[in-house]
Design a protein around this motif. Structure first.
Motif, PDB file in Angstrom:
ATOM      1  N   ALA A  28      60.381 -42.490  35.577  1.00  9.51           N
ATOM      2  CA  ALA A  28      60.384 -41.152  34.905  1.00  9.51           C
ATOM      3  C   ALA A  28      60.053 -41.211  33.269  1.00  9.51           C
ATOM      4  CB  ALA A  28      61.911 -40.396  34.963  1.00  9.51           C
ATOM      5  N   GLU A  29      58.755 -40.838  33.041  1.00  9.18           N
ATOM      6  CA  GLU A  29      58.138 -41.028  32.088  1.00  9.18           C
ATOM      7  C   GLU A  29      57.178 -39.775  31.647  1.00  9.18           C
ATOM      8  OE1 GLU A  29      57.104 -41.569  28.474  1.00  9.18           O
ATOM      9  OE2 GLU A  29      58.077 -43.167  29.256  1.00  9.18           O
ATOM     10  N   ASP A  30      57.345 -39.145  30.631  1.00 12.94           N
ATOM     11  CA  ASP A  30      56.263 -37.975  30.362  1.00 12.94           C
ATOM     12  C   ASP A  30      54.916 -38.267  29.756  1.00 12.94           C
ATOM     13  OD1 ASP A  30      57.901 -38.459  28.020  1.00 12.94           O
ATOM     14  OD2 ASP A  30      57.034 -36.602  26.982  1.00 12.94           O
ATOM     15  N   ASP A  31      54.829 -39.511  29.110  1.00 10.27           N
ATOM     16  CA  ASP A  31      53.754 -39.900  28.760  1.00 10.27           C
ATOM     17  C   ASP A  31      52.758 -40.612  29.708  1.00 10.27           C
ATOM     18  OD1 ASP A  31      51.831 -41.718  27.543  1.00 10.27           O
ATOM     19  OD2 ASP A  31      52.640 -41.521  25.688  1.00 10.27           O
ATOM     20  N   ALA A  32      51.526 -39.873  30.124  1.00  7.74           N
ATOM     21  CA  ALA A  32      50.880 -40.579  31.292  1.00  7.74           C
ATOM     22  C   ALA A  32      50.542 -41.693  31.058  1.00  7.74           C
ATOM     23  CB  ALA A  32      49.724 -39.473  31.517  1.00  7.74           C
ATOM     24  N   SER A  33      49.981 -42.195  29.846  1.00 12.27           N
ATOM     25  CA  SER A  33      49.456 -43.791  29.751  1.00 12.27           C
ATOM     26  C   SER A  33      50.615 -44.623  30.018  1.00 12.27           C
ATOM     27  CB  SER A  33      48.972 -43.855  28.783  1.00 12.27           C
ATOM     28  OG  SER A  33      49.673 -43.553  27.496  1.00 12.27           O
ATOM     29  N   VAL A  34      51.708 -44.087  29.641  1.00 12.78           N
ATOM     30  CA  VAL A  34      52.951 -45.250  29.662  1.00 12.78           C
ATOM     31  C   VAL A  34      53.433 -45.444  31.071  1.00 12.78           C
ATOM     32  CG1 VAL A  34      55.378 -45.579  29.194  1.00 12.78           C
ATOM     33  CG2 VAL A  34      53.809 -44.961  27.292  1.00 12.78           C
ATOM     34  N   ARG A  35      53.529 -43.948  31.741  1.00 12.90           N
ATOM     35  CA  ARG A  35      53.856 -43.903  33.077  1.00 12.90           C
ATOM     36  C   ARG A  35      52.894 -45.001  34.177  1.00 12.90           C
ATOM     37  NH1 ARG A  35      53.943 -38.757  33.211  1.00 12.90           N
ATOM     38  NH2 ARG A  35      51.799 -38.371  34.125  1.00 12.90           N
ATOM     39  N   ARG A  36      51.628 -44.546  33.640  1.00 14.58           N
ATOM     40  CA  ARG A  36      50.684 -45.305  34.493  1.00 14.58           C
ATOM     41  C   ARG A  36      50.805 -46.879  34.445  1.00 14.58           C
ATOM     42  NH1 ARG A  36      48.248 -46.047  39.117  1.00 14.58           N
ATOM     43  NH2 ARG A  36      45.940 -46.647  39.006  1.00 14.58           N
ATOM     44  N   VAL A  52      57.466 -39.856  38.170  1.00 14.07           N
ATOM     45  CA  VAL A  52      57.734 -38.452  37.958  1.00 14.07           C
ATOM     46  C   VAL A  52      57.347 -38.365  36.667  1.00 14.07           C
ATOM     47  CG1 VAL A  52      59.075 -38.124  39.835  1.00 14.07           C
ATOM     48  CG2 VAL A  52      60.226 -38.627  37.799  1.00 14.07           C
ATOM     49  N   ASN A  53      57.124 -37.076  36.065  1.00 10.71           N
ATOM     50  CA  ASN A  53      56.879 -36.738  34.598  1.00 10.71           C
ATOM     51  C   ASN A  53      58.095 -36.032  33.863  1.00 10.71           C
ATOM     52  OD1 ASN A  53      56.362 -34.294  35.583  1.00 10.71           O
ATOM     53  ND2 ASN A  53      54.360 -34.200  34.883  1.00 10.71           N
ATOM     54  N   ASP A  54      59.112 -35.648  34.620  1.00  7.13           N
ATOM     55  CA  ASP A  54      60.331 -35.091  33.869  1.00  7.13           C
ATOM     56  C   ASP A  54      61.522 -35.243  34.613  1.00  7.13           C
ATOM     57  OD1 ASP A  54      60.566 -33.189  36.091  1.00  7.13           O
ATOM     58  OD2 ASP A  54      58.950 -32.088  35.198  1.00  7.13           O
ATOM     59  N   GLY A  55      62.558 -34.941  33.850  1.00  9.83           N
ATOM     60  CA  GLY A  55      63.883 -35.130  34.320  1.00  9.83           C
ATOM     61  C   GLY A  55      64.197 -34.421  35.758  1.00  9.83           C
ATOM     62  N   ALA A  56      63.878 -33.190  35.870  1.00 12.12           N
ATOM     63  CA  ALA A  56      64.070 -32.329  36.869  1.00 12.12           C
ATOM     64  C   ALA A  56      63.453 -32.920  38.109  1.00 12.12           C
ATOM     65  CB  ALA A  56      63.646 -31.135  36.772  1.00 12.12           C
ATOM     66  N   SER A  57      62.310 -33.495  37.996  1.00 12.98           N
ATOM     67  CA  SER A  57      61.635 -34.168  39.181  1.00 12.98           C
ATOM     68  C   SER A  57      62.316 -35.547  39.440  1.00 12.98           C
ATOM     69  CB  SER A  57      60.050 -34.286  38.784  1.00 12.98           C
ATOM     70  OG  SER A  57      59.431 -33.119  38.501  1.00 12.98           O
ATOM     71  N   ALA A  58      62.845 -36.326  38.530  1.00 13.11           N
ATOM     72  CA  ALA A  58      63.655 -37.344  38.633  1.00 13.11           C
ATOM     73  C   ALA A  58      64.741 -37.212  39.435  1.00 13.11           C
ATOM     74  CB  ALA A  58      63.915 -37.918  37.431  1.00 13.11           C
ATOM     75  N   ILE A  59      65.370 -36.037  39.264  1.00 16.89           N
ATOM     76  CA  ILE A  59      66.628 -35.845  40.102  1.00 16.89           C
ATOM     77  C   ILE A  59      66.258 -35.451  41.499  1.00 16.89           C
ATOM     78  CG2 ILE A  59      68.425 -33.929  40.248  1.00 16.89           C
ATOM     79  CD1 ILE A  59      69.066 -36.145  38.142  1.00 16.89           C
ATOM     80  N   GLU A  60      64.962 -34.552  41.784  1.00 18.99           N
ATOM     81  CA  GLU A  60      64.832 -34.226  42.833  1.00 18.99           C
ATOM     82  C   GLU A  60      64.164 -35.756  43.750  1.00 18.99           C
ATOM     83  OE1 GLU A  60      60.837 -31.959  44.968  1.00 18.99           O
ATOM     84  OE2 GLU A  60      61.810 -31.084  42.921  1.00 18.99           O
ATOM     85  N   ALA A  61      63.658 -36.535  43.249  1.00 21.93           N
ATOM     86  CA  ALA A  61      63.055 -37.704  43.998  1.00 21.93           C
ATOM     87  C   ALA A  61      64.192 -38.632  44.194  1.00 21.93           C
ATOM     88  CB  ALA A  61      62.190 -38.424  42.903  1.00 21.93           C
ATOM     89  N   ASP A  73      62.698 -42.497  30.782  1.00 22.03           N
ATOM     90  CA  ASP A  73      62.416 -42.207  29.538  1.00 22.03           C
ATOM     91  C   ASP A  73      63.442 -41.458  28.729  1.00 22.03           C
ATOM     92  OD1 ASP A  73      61.348 -41.540  26.901  1.00 22.03           O
ATOM     93  OD2 ASP A  73      59.504 -40.372  27.855  1.00 22.03           O
ATOM     94  N   VAL A  74      64.070 -41.808  27.817  1.00 20.59           N
ATOM     95  CA  VAL A  74      65.120 -40.932  27.036  1.00 20.59           C
ATOM     96  C   VAL A  74      64.618 -39.839  26.131  1.00 20.59           C
ATOM     97  CG1 VAL A  74      66.608 -43.078  26.903  1.00 20.59           C
ATOM     98  CG2 VAL A  74      65.401 -42.521  25.150  1.00 20.59           C
ATOM     99  N   MET A  75      63.461 -39.540  26.161  1.00 16.85           N
ATOM    100  CA  MET A  75      62.889 -38.554  25.185  1.00 16.85           C
ATOM    101  C   MET A  75      61.984 -37.807  26.024  1.00 16.85           C
ATOM    102  SD  MET A  75      62.990 -40.413  21.357  1.00 16.85           S
ATOM    103  CE  MET A  75      61.829 -39.127  20.976  1.00 16.85           C
ATOM    104  N   MET A  76      62.151 -37.260  27.050  1.00 18.13           N
ATOM    105  CA  MET A  76      61.520 -36.286  28.076  1.00 18.13           C
ATOM    106  C   MET A  76      61.885 -34.892  27.482  1.00 18.13           C
ATOM    107  SD  MET A  76      61.337 -37.951  31.629  1.00 18.13           S
ATOM    108  CE  MET A  76      62.965 -38.303  31.898  1.00 18.13           C
ATOM    109  N   PRO A  77      60.646 -33.805  27.463  1.00 22.72           N
ATOM    110  CA  PRO A  77      61.122 -32.686  27.214  1.00 22.72           C
ATOM    111  C   PRO A  77      61.880 -32.061  28.331  1.00 22.72           C
ATOM    112  CG  PRO A  77      58.829 -32.943  28.066  1.00 22.72           C
ATOM    113  CD  PRO A  77      59.318 -34.105  27.976  1.00 22.72           C
ATOM    114  N   GLY A  78      62.573 -31.037  27.960  1.00 20.55           N
ATOM    115  CA  GLY A  78      63.650 -30.356  28.933  1.00 20.55           C
ATOM    116  C   GLY A  78      64.738 -31.374  29.193  1.00 20.55           C
ATOM    117  N   MET A  79      64.840 -31.767  30.701  1.00 19.30           N
ATOM    118  CA  MET A  79      66.092 -32.750  30.778  1.00 19.30           C
ATOM    119  C   MET A  79      65.536 -34.175  30.692  1.00 19.30           C
ATOM    120  SD  MET A  79      67.851 -33.511  34.433  1.00 19.30           S
ATOM    121  CE  MET A  79      67.860 -31.517  34.749  1.00 19.30           C
TER     122      MET A  79
END
Length: 92
Positions: A28-36, A52-61, A73-79
């Motif tokens: 779960a990482e919002d920065d696309a290059s780090v995630r990739r 996934v790119n955010d916390g809500a999507s992480a919970i769903e996954a 990632d500890v500093m994602m927008p939203g959750m």
């Protein structure tokens, strides 16, 4: 002073066998290059990776298909990752 222990040969062998058994990792990482980058490295190591790119999507996954390991990632927008971890702990 911080001491870092290096893994032994038997630890390395155990790690390899876990990855070889199709262990799953959720990234779960919002920065696309780090995630990739994490996805490529983990797949190369033999893990099945979901990203996934955010916390809500992480919970769903996590609810849909619980992974063996979660990288948050500890500093994602939203959750953020801290909130995801708190929610996970509360649901156990």
């Amino acid at each position: 002073m911080v001491t870092i222990d290096r893994p032994s040969a038997s630890d390395a062998a155990r790690s390899t066998s876990v990855a070889g058994d199709d262990a799953s990792v959720l990234v779960a990482e919002d920065d696309a290059s780090v995630r990739r980058s994490l996805e490529i490295a983990l797949r190369y190591a033999g893990y099945h990776v979901t990203t996934v790119n955010d916390g809500a999507s992480a919970i769903e996954a996590i609810a849909t298909n619980p992974p063996d390991v979660i990288v948050l990632d500890v500093m994602m927008p939203g959750m953020d990752g801290f909130e995801v971890a708190r929610l996970m702990r509360g649901s156990q």
